[in-house]
Design an enzyme around this catalytic site. Structure first.
Site, mmCIF file in Angstrom:
data_model
loop_
_atom_site.group_PDB
_atom_site.id
_atom_site.type_symbol
_atom_site.label_atom_id
_atom_site.label_comp_id
_atom_site.label_asym_id
_atom_site.label_seq_id
_atom_site.Cartn_x
_atom_site.Cartn_y
_atom_site.Cartn_z
ATOM 1 N N MET A 102 0.843 -1.195 0.000
ATOM 2 C CA MET A 102 0.000 0.000 0.000
ATOM 3 C C MET A 102 0.878 1.244 0.000
ATOM 4 O O MET A 102 1.710 1.419 0.896
ATOM 5 C CB MET A 102 -0.903 0.012 1.238
ATOM 6 C CG MET A 102 -1.907 -1.124 1.282
ATOM 7 S SD MET A 102 -2.871 -1.106 2.821
ATOM 8 C CE MET A 102 -1.659 -1.783 3.959
ATOM 9 N N GLY A 189 1.141 4.151 4.633
ATOM 10 C CA GLY A 189 1.964 3.291 3.780
ATOM 11 C C GLY A 189 2.435 2.024 4.466
ATOM 12 O O GLY A 189 2.988 2.083 5.553
ATOM 13 N N SER A 190 2.221 0.854 3.843
ATOM 14 C CA SER A 190 2.521 -0.388 4.527
ATOM 15 C C SER A 190 2.284 -1.581 3.611
ATOM 16 O O SER A 190 2.217 -1.443 2.401
ATOM 17 C CB SER A 190 1.659 -0.491 5.781
ATOM 18 O OG SER A 190 0.344 -0.038 5.495
ATOM 19 N N ARG A 191 2.102 -2.754 4.218
ATOM 20 C CA ARG A 191 1.935 -3.985 3.442
ATOM 21 C C ARG A 191 1.079 -4.975 4.218
ATOM 22 O O ARG A 191 1.100 -5.002 5.448
ATOM 23 C CB ARG A 191 3.325 -4.567 3.164
ATOM 24 C CG ARG A 191 3.342 -5.978 2.600
ATOM 25 C CD ARG A 191 4.766 -6.387 2.317
ATOM 26 N NE ARG A 191 4.996 -7.808 2.510
ATOM 27 C CZ ARG A 191 6.182 -8.381 2.485
ATOM 28 N NH1 ARG A 191 7.263 -7.659 2.277
ATOM 29 N NH2 ARG A 191 6.311 -9.680 2.670
#
Length: 232
Positions: A102, A189-191
């Site tokens: 993301m 922001g990340s995963r």
């Protein structure tokens, strides 16, 4: 429908987790306008961006036994086999893993990929390296969920990244969730990693764009008919 209602219908709602941040940006913008007008406009743009980040649009989730939907908006960054986090209790053999990255421009509300019961939630502090790197799944701060379904357990792991420094969970152990139901959020922001049982058919490819609660990631049982949809 009035013009105001038409406009309102086109603007996605804001998740309550974003209210303090949006309010903070707005307050700073007002102060900047008082100090120097151009700075105030910059602050206003940042306030709008923050509001967009915390948007929480309605999604139409496909409803059918055996479907696995995307838990996050973003790009399918990796499809591989990997050991699931030990804290999930999913065994010591590599499982199929689908990773979604993301960016700061994606919706960051996370949704359950399946209907089932949350057997375990485990938070582990860690580093904040680039979430696109494979080792981020082991080294970074993460929040892991094991969800039990009639087709077996799956793992869902929220992973912090370079900018993301706060993982938020809305659910608890023992809770039953529906496919596409909101379960958490990662700020800025990340995963997300999804670990699937052997025999699951993956229906996406690397580089594909995923929409949380709508994109079908995989199917436990491709022979089952009767696909329906639900807005949520």
């Amino acid at each position: 429908m009035s013009i105001s209602n038409s406009i309102r219908a086109q603007i996605p709602p804001i998740h309550p987790e974003g209210y303090p941040f949006i309010g903070g940006f707005a307050l700073v913008s007002l102060i900047l306008f008082w100090i120097f007008t151009p700075l105030g406009w910059i602050g206003t743009l940042l306030t709008v961006w923050c509001a967009l980040f915390f948007r929480d649009p309605i999604r139409v989730t496909p409803q059918r036994e055996g479907l696995v939907v995307a838990p996050a908006d973003g790009r399918i960054s990796m499809i591989t086999r990997a050991l699931p986090p030990a804290e999930l209790g999913l065994g010591d053999r590599p499982l199929l893993r689908v990773s979604i990255f993301m960016s700061v421009f994606n919706v960051h509300v996370n949704r359950s990929p399946v209907a089932g019961r949350i057997e375990k939630i485990s938070y582990r502090p860690g580093a904040f390296i680039n979430a696109e790197l494979d080792k981020a799944s082991e080294d970074n701060e993460r929040n892991s969920l094991a969800i039990s379904t009639p087709h077996g357990k799956i793992g869902v792991v929220q992973i912090a990244g370079l900018v993301a420094r706060r993982i938020v969970s809305f659910v608890r152990e023992g809770q039953t969730v529906g496919a596409g139901e909101r379960f958490g959020l990662i700020r800025f922001g990340s995963r997300l990693d999804v670990y699937l049982p052997d025999g699951t058919e993956v229906l996406v490819s690397e580089g594909q764009t995923a929409i949380a609660g709508e994109t079908i990631l995989a199917d436990f049982d491709v022979a089952t008919p009767g696909l329906t949809f639900r807005s949520q």
